[in-house]
Design an enzyme around this catalytic site. Sequence first.
Site, PDB file in Angstrom:
ATOM      1  N   CYS A 116       0.807  -1.225   0.000  1.00  0.00           N
ATOM      2  CA  CYS A 116       0.000   0.000   0.000  1.00  0.00           C
ATOM      3  C   CYS A 116       0.843   1.279   0.000  1.00  0.00           C
ATOM      4  CB  CYS A 116      -0.946   0.010   1.196  1.00  0.00           C
ATOM      5  SG  CYS A 116      -2.240  -1.254   1.110  1.00  0.00           S
ATOM      6  N   HIS A 257      -3.310   7.383   2.777  1.00  0.00           N
ATOM      7  CA  HIS A 257      -3.718   6.116   2.168  1.00  0.00           C
ATOM      8  C   HIS A 257      -5.096   5.717   2.693  1.00  0.00           C
ATOM      9  CE1 HIS A 257      -3.902   2.047   0.846  1.00  0.00           C
ATOM     10  NE2 HIS A 257      -3.713   1.549   2.047  1.00  0.00           N
ATOM     11  N   ASN A 287     -10.255   0.205  -0.208  1.00  0.00           N
ATOM     12  CA  ASN A 287      -8.790   0.263  -0.260  1.00  0.00           C
ATOM     13  C   ASN A 287      -8.323  -0.253  -1.619  1.00  0.00           C
ATOM     14  OD1 ASN A 287      -6.027  -0.034   0.006  1.00  0.00           O
ATOM     15  ND2 ASN A 287      -6.102  -1.138   1.948  1.00  0.00           N
TER      16      ASN A 287
END
Length: 332
Positions: A116, A257, A287
């Site tokens: 990520c 994020h 996500n």
Amino acid sequence: MSKITAAITAVGKYLPEYVLSNEILETLVETNDEWITSRTGIKERRILKGKGKGTSFMAINAAKDLIEKTNLDPTEIELVVVATATPDMQAASTAAFVASQIGATEAFSFDMDAACSSFLFGMSVVSSFIESGKYKKVLLIGADKNSSMIDYSNRATCIIFGDGAGAVLFEPSSDGLGIQDEYLRTNGEGREFLQVQKGGSANPFEKGEVFGGPECYVHQEGRTVFKNAVFNMADVSGKILERNNLKIDDVAWLAAHQANKRIIDATAERMGLDESKVLMNIHRYGNTTSATLPLLLADYESQLKKGDNIIFAAFGGGFSWGAIYLKWAYNA
């Protein structure tokens, strides 16, 4: 001579058409909209459908969106970097295919993976290419087809992840805009808490072995990841502010994020940042791993003003995390 910095001059995005809502997930696993929303902030996520369509499909379309919006001649692009945790295939470069398909015939290209944190780390890499003075147009794409590694009978992970791609063009600036500073970190002892165990070189599929079982899909120990994400994202963001003598009032936006709304809220709270300054689209996309940061920029592009101080922060498997301080370079 003024110092050359790497500035963002254009953005683009691509999202698959299929919307996987919380209501649809209720028919797949034992869950409900209230449970998902209260724990993650996610209402829906996009899923890429279609045989043979992988991460490159979304990356190509995000790049084409940027190119069309700006009338950019793709032959002027000198480097294409695809930040992804889900490349099309092993061995063959996803970025090389993307570059050829968008007409960036004069560019070299490569993939990079930090889970990520991939796009954040990619920002650091491409800024170095720009600052060297050798390259003037660098395309950084964050793209992931997370649905390819999700078990949709596991409610702990299937509610979180979605598919998508965002593209960002970096060009040199001598006006003090662009990337100002970075603080990036990794700790490999954390990889057991967020990983896909099967299929890599350490644990490959054996001849004749049938794909299946929990080790073939994303495994996440939520509490451990949550705790580390909140502490580390807030810690590096605070260090960036301190190192650059920035007060909270100097920060226009936090681009964090999009893993979990509670993580984003906790990071902003620990920084002392008002929620009105926090970019957020997790409710719409979930996500999307490497794509979350460029998708934020694409969605909020019209609100970003030249000279805005933006703090980027991310946390991902590995563990990997960091923060980048950037001055926005244009008015949309």
